[in-house]
Each structure stands twice: as structure tokens, then as C-alpha cells.
Design an enzyme around this catalytic site. Structure first.
Site, PDB file in Angstrom:
ATOM      1  N   LYS A 118      -9.683  -5.442  -1.570  1.00 29.36           N
ATOM      2  CA  LYS A 118     -10.251  -4.525  -2.570  1.00 29.36           C
ATOM      3  C   LYS A 118     -10.413  -5.199  -3.929  1.00 29.36           C
ATOM      4  CE  LYS A 118      -9.518  -0.144  -0.463  1.00 29.36           C
ATOM      5  NZ  LYS A 118      -8.847  -0.536   0.801  1.00 29.36           N
TER       6      LYS A 118
HETATM    7  C1  LIG Z   1      -9.357  -0.350   2.089  1.00 28.72           C
HETATM    8  C2  LIG Z   1      -8.891  -1.181   3.207  1.00 28.72           C
HETATM    9  C3  LIG Z   1      -9.572  -1.217   4.441  1.00 28.72           C
HETATM   10  C4  LIG Z   1     -10.793  -0.370   4.733  1.00 28.72           C
HETATM   11  O1  LIG Z   1     -11.882  -0.739   3.954  1.00 28.72           O
HETATM   12  P1  LIG Z   1     -13.149   0.232   3.789  1.00 28.72           P
HETATM   13  O2  LIG Z   1     -14.017  -0.471   2.823  1.00 28.72           O
HETATM   14  O3  LIG Z   1     -12.619   1.522   3.240  1.00 28.72           O
HETATM   15  O4  LIG Z   1     -13.754   0.414   5.115  1.00 28.72           O
HETATM   16  C5  LIG Z   1      -9.095  -2.061   5.430  1.00 28.72           C
HETATM   17  N1  LIG Z   1      -7.993  -2.802   5.251  1.00 28.72           N
HETATM   18  C6  LIG Z   1      -7.311  -2.803   4.080  1.00 28.72           C
HETATM   19  C7  LIG Z   1      -6.101  -3.653   3.947  1.00 28.72           C
HETATM   20  C8  LIG Z   1      -7.720  -1.994   3.015  1.00 28.72           C
HETATM   21  O5  LIG Z   1      -7.041  -1.976   1.871  1.00 28.72           O
END
Ligand SMILES: *Cc1c(COP(=O)(O)O)cnc(C)c1O
Length: 485
Positions: A118
Site C-alpha cells: 500500500k
Molecule cells: C490491501 C492488501 C491487499 C489487497 O489489495 P487490494 O488492492 O485491496 O485488492 C492484499 N494484501 C495486503 C497485504 C494488503 O495490505
């Protein structure tokens, strides 16, 4: 480049800087570019040089320029260089590509300040928000609720920025020790953590209550950094292009553009894989986009059956890949809008009416459903706790690489598809977090503790800044009033 809402039949165009600070469009839809810019083989050749000369931030500036025409190119390049820098990211390259086994690779996206992918989006968002607010002479008080990665990623992206404060609600005592330490150790007056006496849904209800008090929202410039923000998504398009360039570096120049890759993407809100869909729609040579879920398989169900059925909170399981524990996928509307040829009335009917009235919609009989595979390249799969354990152990023992439980979901499905000869291009599994964040599951799988990267050593012993608050929106409003930007 102008942007329109998925639910607006009039296609009212808006500038990037006007949608940047917004979440949902006023009609409840999501913003998309009127048309995706296209990538040619020549663009990719040029970007290969850009990447060799200037690294990830230089590539990011080039790609983002295609989507952002109301920020001067030089300023945009400053922003990407600040967002993607070493040692804020612990790898100089920012993103890595590692071979796992056979035709399966790992795309390393989790070297940012919070060890989750993120950060790739949020670090850029922090720069863009600060830039745009300054340009407008405005301030912003970001209010959010988190049970894990999003909140800490937002705090690390927004800390120390002029004119921005962050108010983050967490369910008291319900995050992992590492996640709590990461957030609560931030020593920054513009980051205010609140531990609510309740569960995550209570935190979200408070955010909703505060945001729907329009008078309060306007007076105190309340905003959000949720996953539907277009700028977050477009930041993620860059790493698909980066990974493709890295993976094709060794291919003879005449054949590079014919070299297709597939991606396995652990999915929650359909943000990450939607960025892959955008990259593919632009013309990046992507073969398959493999949507991977855990036991919360809303999306795997849709891609297998054509029925999109949102779950209730009670039907949403707490799993060992917790960042994918979703009841509905908030970015999914973007893909459906593309699939239905941007038919805004239909999108509004599916997402605005049918989901609200009956809790699902069904495209199984729609000719569009077949195009999901033939035109858009999507596949899907899902994984269980036992699959994660087996995959983490196997990848550690046989490939010598330790992966986190979310990444393991992707690797599990990639291996399965390869074993069944269902994908004949190399598969890059996106790494969405580092193992250190989920040490309990890693230990269960391998009997070993994951390595603690240097920047996180001792973090659990640092002093903590967190306000205990009751489950009460009025109380939270008072904290905002007393601490706002
Ligand atoms: C947010 C997140 C996801 C999912 O990502 P999206 O963009 O919401 O599909 C997967 N793995 C981790 C570790 C995350 O923090």
C-alpha cells in the site's frame, strides 16, 4: 485527460486535480479517465531507457504524465522522486523481481515504510495531497478507520506534511502487536491515533456518522484516503510497467514487445488488480490477470459464475491473510464499467440499485461475461489457511524465499495454474506485504521467525501515542476539533 464518474450518463468531465481530493463521485460512482492512454512499443523502448537512467521515480513521472496534465511535468517528477526514494524504501530499486521456480516470479512491492505494498500508492498520494492543498491554500483533516495495513500506510505517508492531519480509528486491542507498534509509535503531532472501545465495524460506523454530518465535514475539511481514490490506483499502474520492463530486459529487442507476462494478484478491494487491468487496457503486453482471494471469495465466485454477491459482516471470515478479508470489493465497479462499455445507467442499476435491493447481481447470461476471459484476460482462484501454510513452507524450503500469507495465496494459485498448463506465460506473483508483519503464521508454517528488517527493530519498545476513546462519534468529533489542521 479528463475524468468521469462510472454512474454519470452525461459524462461530466473533471480535471485530475479536482478528483484527487475526492473519494466517491457525488452520484455514488467511481472516477475513471474518459479513455485510457495507449502504450506503444516505442513508448516501452523509451521507458526502458528512462528506467536505466533515472530508476523507478523517473519511470513513474513519465507514466503519470499520461494521466495527469494539470500538474507541470517538472513538479510531477519532483513528487515521484520524493515519494519513491531510498532509504525510505529499503531497496534502492524500490521494486524488485525475484525468480521463485520454473516460470514463477515474485514482484517485490513491500519495501516501503510499513512493509506493505500500500505504500507504493500512499507515498505518492501524500506528495500529491500536500502539493494540491498548498496550491489551493486549503487544509485537510483525514479521518479513517483501520484494522491493519491501510491506516499505518496512510499515517506514514501523511506524517509531517503541511496542512494535513490524520485521525485514525482502530478497534482497541484487535490489531497485531507489530501493527499497533507501527502506528502508535509515530511521534508526530499531526497524526492522532484513537483506540475505540469496539470492533472494526464500530470504527467504520463512527467515520460514516462524522462524514455524513455535512456541516461538520465542511467546517473542519474532513477527507479520506480510501482505496477507491483514483490517484492511488494510477500510482499502481507504474509497477506493472516496471515489472514488465525488468522481466523483458534480457529478451532480444525485436521480440520484447511480443513478450507477454501474467500476474497473480492477492485481492481484497480489487485495487491492485484493477491497476493491472488499466495497464493491460493501455496496451502493456499482459496475458493473464489472475485474481486471487482467500476464504472470502466474493471475487473468485464472480469470475467463476458471473454472480457478484456481497457478504454481510457476519459472513466475512477472519483469516490468516487478513488484509483480503472483505465483504465487497470497492474498486470492482471500475472494471464492470469497462466491461459494460461505460454504460453508466447499467452500472448505476447494478451497483446503486440491485446490490442495495437484493445483495447481488448476475451477469452469467450476459454476453459480456464471456469477454472477461477473451478480451480482458482475467482468471481467478482462491486459497485456504492450509494452502497458505503449505505454500509458505514449500517456497521457503524449496526456493529459499520467505513470503507472507497474502503473497502465498497468489503463489498457491499460480502454481496450480502452471501445474494444469492453464497459463503458458511467466507468472509474476505480486508480494503485497513482508513476512515480518505476520510472524505467527510464518512460524506456524516454517517453525522459524521471519527476519526483522533493520528499520523495524525495537519498534515494539518505543513509547506509544494513542487516545482511548469511547464508541461515540460526538467524542471523536471533539478530538478532531481540538487537534485539527
Ligand atoms: C490491501 C492488501 C491487499 C489487497 O489489495 P487490494 O488492492 O485491496 O485488492 C492484499 N494484501 C495486503 C497485504 C494488503 O495490505
Amino acid at each position: 485527460m479528463r475524468y468521469i464518474s462510472t454512474r454519470d450518463p452525461k459524462r461530466t468531465p473533471q480535471k485530475f486535480s479536482d478528483i484527487l481530493l475526492e473519494g466517491l463521485a457525488p452520484d455514488g460512482g467511481l472516477f475513471l479517465p474518459e479513455e485510457y492512454p495507449t502504450i506503444t512499443g516505442e513508448d516501452l523502448d523509451r521507458w526502458r531507457k528512462t528506467l536505466a537512467d533515472g530508476g523507478y521515480p523517473a519511470l513513474a513521472a513519465e507514466v503519470l504524465q499520461l494521466f495527469i496534465d494539470d500538474i507541470p511535468a517538472d513538479d510531477l517528477a519532483d513528487l515521484t522522486h520524493r515519494a519513491y526514494s531510498y532509504p525510505k524504501f529499503s531497496e534502492q530499486e524500490i521494486v524488485t523481481v525475484t525468480h521463485l521456480e520454473d516460470d514463477i516470479y515474485k514482484g517485490g512491492l513491500s519495501y516501503g515504510p510499513t512493509a506493505a505494498f500500500k505504500d507504493m500508492a500512499m507515498q505518492l498520494l501524500g506528495e500529491l495531497f500536500e502539493y494540491e492543498l498548498k496550491r489551493r491554500g486549503q487544509v485537510l483533516n483525514i479521518l479513517g478507520a483501520t484494522s491493519g495495513d491501510t491506516g499505518s500506510s496512510a499515517e506514514y505517508a501523511m506524517r509531517g506534511r503541511d496542512g494535513i492531519s490524520v485521525f485514525m480509528l482502530t478497534p482497541r486491542g484487535r490489531m497485531t502487536a507489530f501493527q499497533q507498534a507501527q502506528m502508535f509509535s509515530i511521534d508526530d503531532p499531526n497524526v492522532i491515533n484513537m483506540a475505540v472501545d469496539g470492533v472494526f465495524d464500530d470504527c467504520q460506523d463512527i467515520v460514516k456518522a462524522v462524514s455524513s454530518d455535512l456541516q461538520f465535514k465542511r467546517t473542519w475539511s474532513i477527507g479520506a484516503v480510501n482505496s477507491i481514490n483514483w490517484a492511488r490506483l494510477v500510482a499502481q499502474v507504474v509497477y506493472y510497467i516496471y515489472i514488465w520492463l525488468r522481466m523483458t530486459d534480457g529478451v532480444a529487442p525485436a521480440e520484447q514487445y511480443d513478450t507477454k507476462l501474467s500476474f497473480a494478484v492477492p485481492t481484497g478491494n480489487f485495487g491492485d488488480v484493477c491497476a493491472g487491468h488499466v495497464a493491460r487496457s493501455m496496451g502493456l503486453p499482459i496475458d493473464r490477470l489472475i485474481v486471487v482471494t482467500n476464504e472470502n471469495d466474493v471475487l473468485n465466485e464472480f469470475f467463476s459464475t458471473g454472480v457478484y454477491r456481497v457478504r454481510s459482516a457476519a459472513q466475512t471470515l477472519a483469516t490468516s491473510s487478513p488484509s483480503m478479508d472483505i465483504s465487497k470489493a470497492s474498486n470492482f465497479e471500475r472494471f464492470i464499467a469497462d466491461l459494460l462499455g461505460r454504460d453508466a445507467e447499467r452500472v448505476a442499476d447494478l451497483f446503486g440499485r440491485q446490490l442495495n435491493e437484493q445483495g447481488y447481481f448476475d451477469l452469467s447470461d450476459d454476453p459480456a461475461f464471456e469477454r472477461i476471459v477473451s478480451d480482458y484476460g482475467f482468471m481467478s482462484g482462491s486459497s485456504t489457511h492450509q494452502d497458505r501454510l503449505d505454500t509458505i513452507r514449500h517456497t521457503w524450503e524449496d526456493d529459499g524465499v520467505m513470503i507472507d500469507p497474502h503473497t502465498a495465496d497468489g503463489v498457491k494459485v499460480a502454481r496450480e495454474l502452471k501445474a494444469n498448463n492453464e497459463v503458458d506465460t511467466p507468472i509474476v506473483c505480486l508480494e503485497t506485504a513482508l513476512p515480518v508483519k505476520f510472524s505467527e503464521t510464518i512460524e506456524e508454517a516454517t517453525g522459524e521467525q521471519p527476519e526483522i528488517p533493520e528499520r523495524f527493530q525495537g519498534i515494539e519498545d518505543l513509547p506509544r501515542r494513542v487516545l482511548d476513546v469511547p464508541n461515540d462519534a460526538e467524542h471523536v468529533k471533539q478530538v478532531i476539533v481540538e487537534n485539527s489542521s
